[in-house]
Design an enzyme around this catalytic site. Structure first.
Site, PDB file in Angstrom:
ATOM      1  N   LYS A  99      33.421  41.780  33.431  1.00  0.00           N
ATOM      2  CA  LYS A  99      34.165  43.030  33.512  1.00  0.00           C
ATOM      3  C   LYS A  99      34.763  43.441  32.168  1.00  0.00           C
ATOM      4  O   LYS A  99      35.081  44.600  31.941  1.00  0.00           O
ATOM      5  CB  LYS A  99      35.233  42.928  34.585  1.00  0.00           C
ATOM      6  CG  LYS A  99      34.582  42.786  35.955  1.00  0.00           C
ATOM      7  CD  LYS A  99      35.549  42.817  37.087  1.00  0.00           C
ATOM      8  CE  LYS A  99      34.810  42.851  38.417  1.00  0.00           C
ATOM      9  NZ  LYS A  99      34.084  41.574  38.707  1.00  0.00           N
TER      10      LYS A  99
HETATM   11  C1  LIG Z   1      33.012  41.507  39.567  1.00  0.00           C
HETATM   12  C2  LIG Z   1      32.134  40.318  39.492  1.00  0.00           C
HETATM   13  C3  LIG Z   1      30.863  40.294  40.086  1.00  0.00           C
HETATM   14  C4  LIG Z   1      30.341  41.441  40.912  1.00  0.00           C
HETATM   15  O1  LIG Z   1      30.004  42.558  40.132  1.00  0.00           O
HETATM   16  P1  LIG Z   1      29.819  43.994  40.812  1.00  0.00           P
HETATM   17  O2  LIG Z   1      29.625  44.938  39.706  1.00  0.00           O
HETATM   18  O3  LIG Z   1      31.081  44.248  41.579  1.00  0.00           O
HETATM   19  O4  LIG Z   1      28.644  43.895  41.724  1.00  0.00           O
HETATM   20  C5  LIG Z   1      30.083  39.161  39.932  1.00  0.00           C
HETATM   21  N1  LIG Z   1      30.524  38.091  39.236  1.00  0.00           N
HETATM   22  C6  LIG Z   1      31.740  38.066  38.653  1.00  0.00           C
HETATM   23  C7  LIG Z   1      32.170  36.845  37.921  1.00  0.00           C
HETATM   24  C8  LIG Z   1      32.584  39.178  38.743  1.00  0.00           C
HETATM   25  O5  LIG Z   1      33.797  39.147  38.155  1.00  0.00           O
END
Ligand SMILES: *Cc1c(COP(=O)(O)O)cnc(C)c1O
Length: 436
Positions: A99
């Protein structure tokens, strides 16, 4: 480039700056671009150059210089993306989760958007987190002028590292609260605030409430870049010829990451399959296998908590338009037992350590290749550093992890600045805003 809401039959167009400032469209829909620009010049560029070239096609109301400055500031300290063999590691950013790729850039896009749309209020970002979004929002927004952030996390539902990343944040403009309840309760509380016109109206002379979750198109677009970047790296290192297809397996929760891959494919990147990997909350796996989305089922807490979600908001961006190419997608799911076994197997065979989310993707990738016979080069998208989920990972590999990355070193010695627990989200926000 213009943007329309997924729920607007009249397709009223708004600028990128408006879409980013608002977060969600007034009708409750999500903003999507009206078309997909074609892009072929991905070879021979640095990450930042590529980010600039791709984002210029979408953020057409931003100047070249503005974008350059935003991208330069965002990735000055941490460049989150690294291709390592068949793993696309997206976790080298400020808080060790993918993120960061978008959230290190997003605050810069938001402040520029507010300026462009003539909004002179302070933006108030309200976020519910299951553990990774919160730290990344706080790291991105700490001390950025013109923005305040409120983050609510389930008090009993985050890892020790995730909690400390939030409660020790030193930004003067950030406010962090645990809540007694699970992620869904936090999320419902936040949705309730966005829907409460009277509450927002109380503060509307000084504050604009908005979202930094992946429902905001400003979160999604920066993620398109690493699909181009990783593909270019494969070509430049001679592993593939330009034009050859590559598959990506993506550990999926809210469907933001994998949707960015779909956008890249629509822009002309030679992606073969996008393989959607889920944990026991396998509503998306079922959707791609049956065409039916049924979120009405039991919610499971798993070892890959950032994917514990039953309502994948971004799916609406895929299915709202006509002619979504569902044939691009394959899917699969993995149980906790399979996740642990995969972390152990990969470590035993190669010495490489993956986090539980990445292990879900690797499980699904291996099964997909075996069952389909598809020999296309397949990258596993790696979304978090193993250190973020050290208890699970150390159980799986039977030993302690090596020294932590610098981003979380010393975390346990830092002072907890946000010990607060909120019983009611609105009162917590009201208290802070009333005395600032
Ligand atoms: C947020 C997250 C996901 C999922 O990603 P999306 O874009 O919501 O599908 C997967 N792995 C980790 C470690 C995350 O923080």
């Amino acid at each position: 480039m213009k943007y329309v809401s997924t729920r607007d039959p009249q397709r009223i167009e708004v600028s990128a700056a408006t879409a980013i400032s608002r977060g969600l469209a007034p009708d409750g829909g999500l903003y999507v671009p009206t078309s997909f620009p074609q892009f072929k010049e991905y070879l021979g560029k640095s990450y930042n150059e590529l980010a600039h070239a791709v984002l210029m096609l979408y953020l057409t109301d931003f100047s070249e210089g503005e974008l350059q400055e935003a991208i330069g500031s965002a990735y000055r300290h941490y460049q989150p993306v690294r291709l390592n063999g068949d793993y696309l590691e997206l976790y080298h950013g400020a808080t060790l989760a993918f993120k960061d790729v978008a959230l290190q850039l997003f605050p810069h896009l938001l402040t520029a958007s507010l300026k462009k749309t003539g909004v002179e209020k302070t933006a108030v970002i309200v976020t519910a987190t299951s553990g990774d979004t919160g730290p990344a929002v706080l790291a991105g927004i700490a001390d950025v002028p013109g923005i305040k952030a409120f983050v609510f996390y389930p008090n009993n539902g985050v890892s020790p590292v995730q909690r400390l990343q939030m409660t020790t944040n030193e930004g003067k403009n950030v406010h962090v609260f645990g809540i007694e309840g699970n992620f869904d309760d936090a999320q419902n509380g936040v949705k309730d605030i966005f829907a409460d016109e009277a509450f927002k109206e109380k503060f509307s002379s000084d504050y604009l409430f908005t979202s930094a979750n992946s429902i905001n198109i400003g979160r999604l677009l920066p993620q398109v870049v690493y699909y181009f970047y990783s593909y270019a790296q494969l070509v430049e290192s001679g592993r593939i010829q330009d034009g050859e297809p590559v598959n990506y397996v993506v550990p999926t929760g809210n469907f933001g990451n994998i949707l960015a891959g779909y956008y890249a494919k629509q822009m002309g990147l030679p992606i073969g399959k996008l393989i959607c990997a889920t944990n026991k909350n396998d509503v998306l796996d079922e959707f791609f296998k049956t065409g039916v989305y049924n979120g009405d089922r039991d919610f499971h807490l798993t070892l890959s908590p950032s994917m514990d979600i039953l309502i994948s908001s971004n799916l609406e961006r895929l299915t709202s338009g006509d002619g979504a190419d569902l044939g691009t997608f394959a899917s699969g799911s993995a149980t906790d037992e399979q996740t642990l076994a995969k972390i152990q197997e990969v470590f035993r065979e190669t010495g490489y350590v993956i986090d539980p989310h990445t292990a879900v993707a690797k499980t699904v990738a291996d099964r997909y290749q075996l069952e389909s016979g598809d020999k296309t080069l397949t990258l596993v998208v790696s979304t978090a550093a193993p250190h973020k989920f050290s208890e699970t990972v150390e159980t799986a590999i039977g030993q302690k992890l090596e020294r932590s990355p610098e981003q979380i070193r010393g975390l346990h010695e830092k002072q907890v600045l946000h010990p607060g627990i909120a019983n009611d989200l609105k009162s917590a926000i009201q208290e802070v805003l009333a005395c600032s």
